[in-house]
Motif scaffolding. Structure first.
Motif, PDB file in Angstrom:
ATOM      1  N   GLY A  46       0.789  -1.224   0.000  1.00 31.46           N
ATOM      2  CA  GLY A  46       0.000   0.000   0.000  1.00 31.46           C
ATOM      3  C   GLY A  46       0.820   1.273   0.000  1.00 31.46           C
ATOM      4  N   GLU A  47       2.167   1.156   0.075  1.00 34.73           N
ATOM      5  CA  GLU A  47       3.027   2.336   0.073  1.00 34.73           C
ATOM      6  C   GLU A  47       2.959   3.042  -1.286  1.00 34.73           C
ATOM      7  OE1 GLU A  47       5.696   4.942   2.046  1.00 34.73           O
ATOM      8  OE2 GLU A  47       4.565   3.224   2.816  1.00 34.73           O
ATOM      9  N   SER A  48       2.814   4.356  -1.257  1.00 28.77           N
ATOM     10  CA  SER A  48       2.751   5.150  -2.482  1.00 28.77           C
ATOM     11  C   SER A  48       4.139   5.695  -2.792  1.00 28.77           C
ATOM     12  CB  SER A  48       1.751   6.301  -2.303  1.00 28.77           C
ATOM     13  OG  SER A  48       1.706   7.119  -3.465  1.00 28.77           O
ATOM     14  N   LEU A  49       4.707   5.265  -3.912  1.00 30.36           N
ATOM     15  CA  LEU A  49       6.033   5.697  -4.332  1.00 30.36           C
ATOM     16  C   LEU A  49       5.876   6.657  -5.507  1.00 30.36           C
ATOM     17  CD1 LEU A  49       7.845   2.219  -4.213  1.00 30.36           C
ATOM     18  CD2 LEU A  49       7.687   3.961  -2.405  1.00 30.36           C
ATOM     19  N   PRO A  50       6.313   7.910  -5.362  1.00 27.26           N
ATOM     20  CA  PRO A  50       6.147   8.896  -6.440  1.00 27.26           C
ATOM     21  C   PRO A  50       6.681   8.380  -7.769  1.00 27.26           C
ATOM     22  CG  PRO A  50       6.875   9.977  -4.450  1.00 27.26           C
ATOM     23  CD  PRO A  50       6.946   8.501  -4.165  1.00 27.26           C
ATOM     24  N   LEU A  51       5.909   8.587  -8.818  1.00 28.64           N
ATOM     25  CA  LEU A  51       6.199   8.026 -10.141  1.00 28.64           C
ATOM     26  C   LEU A  51       6.297   9.130 -11.185  1.00 28.64           C
ATOM     27  CD1 LEU A  51       6.318   5.338 -11.927  1.00 28.64           C
ATOM     28  CD2 LEU A  51       3.855   5.704 -12.262  1.00 28.64           C
ATOM     29  N   GLN A  52       7.266   8.986 -12.083  1.00 25.88           N
ATOM     30  CA  GLN A  52       7.371   9.874 -13.238  1.00 25.88           C
ATOM     31  C   GLN A  52       7.381   9.030 -14.510  1.00 25.88           C
ATOM     32  OE1 GLN A  52      10.432  12.642 -10.798  1.00 25.88           O
ATOM     33  NE2 GLN A  52      10.211  13.267 -12.936  1.00 25.88           N
ATOM     34  N   HIS A  53       6.904   9.652 -15.588  1.00 21.79           N
ATOM     35  CA  HIS A  53       6.754   8.918 -16.845  1.00 21.79           C
ATOM     36  C   HIS A  53       7.095   9.820 -18.017  1.00 21.79           C
ATOM     37  CE1 HIS A  53       4.103   8.027 -20.377  1.00 21.79           C
ATOM     38  NE2 HIS A  53       4.721   6.877 -20.267  1.00 21.79           N
ATOM     39  N   TRP A  54       7.777   9.231 -18.992  1.00 21.75           N
ATOM     40  CA  TRP A  54       8.121   9.946 -20.218  1.00 21.75           C
ATOM     41  C   TRP A  54       7.728   9.067 -21.402  1.00 21.75           C
ATOM     42  CZ3 TRP A  54      11.095   9.349 -15.947  1.00 21.75           C
ATOM     43  CH2 TRP A  54      11.543  10.498 -15.295  1.00 21.75           C
ATOM     44  N   GLY A  55       7.343   9.713 -22.499  1.00 19.21           N
ATOM     45  CA  GLY A  55       7.050   8.960 -23.711  1.00 19.21           C
ATOM     46  C   GLY A  55       5.590   8.597 -23.851  1.00 19.21           C
TER      47      GLY A  55
END
Length: 322
Positions: A46-55
């Protein structure tokens, strides 16, 4: 040994009998399915890990999961993600536990938690992009996590990309570095360490380094038990590199002042010996440790693109193939 280091060793032994053990905050028990939201990777506990996305989100030609280095966070892949997006390659990266914008910063989460998160994210990407090749790319510490993940769970990826992987194991370190670390990590686990004062340049891109120095999500110092955890991870990655049997691209810079060339050369030898037909070892004469963000970064990223696209002959690479 310097007087300062001797004082640290003595201080460590003085407190050893009354001190606490290193603090590790591992992932909790699974409470649900892993999933990706617009800005987060929700892990199994349930831990929320900040996510980034490209493309592209809809129909990429290939998908990469990026694992950042020690003290860094997902934005480490901004240059690579932006460049690869122009070739219809999607790149996802999350802040690993204990780093960046995560709730458990600045505590070490343990090797198993880091590897489990990577494997769970790979499974999620495979489900979201059926029929598309999925690659795991690890930078520095992330490269060590990628090695262990690729060696233990190769079926979740089509290949692994190791960018200046952190593989300087204790057997290759002088005793006056390993002994104080072992003692102090158990005696004063909260003691912060920083690289200030060291004559080490992680990159030749000075403007980029200045930006990072002002970035609040970058760790400017680390608890000593985090450094000890990193040392454990590097030991394990060094041991397991020779077990990788999937397509592998290893990239390193000859000017790397963070990971000694002999350490990278040792795992390159193991990878080539165990996987000679599906491994490529790329050396960049002008490359430093932060290969993707060096001044020569676009060239490094170009070789990654060529390898992912496949069919590249030796003459097509910009690096020196070893």
């Amino acid at each position: 040994m310097s007087k300062t280091l001797l004082r640290f060793v003595g201080l460590g032994f003085s407190f050893f009998l009354v001190a606490c053990a290193p603090t590790v905050i591992p992932a909790g028990d699974p409470v649900g399915s892993v999933k990706i939201t617009q800005n987060a990777f929700i892990a199994s506990d349930g831990e929320s890990l900040p996510l980034q996305h490209w493309g592209p989100v809809g129909d990429p030609d290939a998908v990469i999961l990026g694992l950042h280095g020690f003290g860094d966070y997902a934005n480490a892949f901004d240059e690579a993600g932006t460049t690869l997006a122009s070739d219809n390659i999607a790149l996802f990266a999350y802040d690993q536990r204990g780093f960046g914008r995560t709730a458990t910063r600045p505590f070490w989460s343990g090797i198993q938690s880091l590897v489990n998160d990577a494997a769970d994210m790979l499974v999620t990407l495979r489900t979201q992009y059926p029929g598309r090749p999925v690659y795991l790319m690890g930078d520095s510490m992330g490269g060590a996590v990628a090695i262990v993940t690729a060696a233990s769970r190769p079926w979740w990826m089509d290949g692994v990309i190791l960018v200046a992987p952190a593989v300087w194991n204790r057997d290759m370190m002088p005793w006056y570095q390993t002994a104080p670390l072992s003692v102090i990590s158990h005696s004063l686990p909260w003691l912060p360490l920083s690289g200030q004062g060291l004559d080490i340049w992680p990159s030749d891109n000075i403007e980029m380094l200045r930006r990072l120095s002002r970035d609040p999500h970058m760790m400017k110092s680390a608890r000593v038990d985090m450094v000890a955890g990193l040392a454990d991870l590097m030991d394990l990655a060094h041991q397991r590199a020779g077990e990788i049997d999937i397509p592998t691209l290893l990239l390193s810079g000859e000017q790397d002042q963070v990971i000694p060339p002999e350490a990278t050369g040792a795992i390159a030898k193991d990878i080539r010996a165990s996987n000679p037909d599906r491994s490529v070892v790329c050396l960049f004469p002008d490359g430093y440790h932060m290969l993707l963000r060096d001044l020569n970064g676009p060239t490094v990223i170009g070789d990654i693109r060529r390898w992912i696209k496949g069919g590249a002959a030796a003459r097509d690479f910009s690096c020196t193939l070893n």
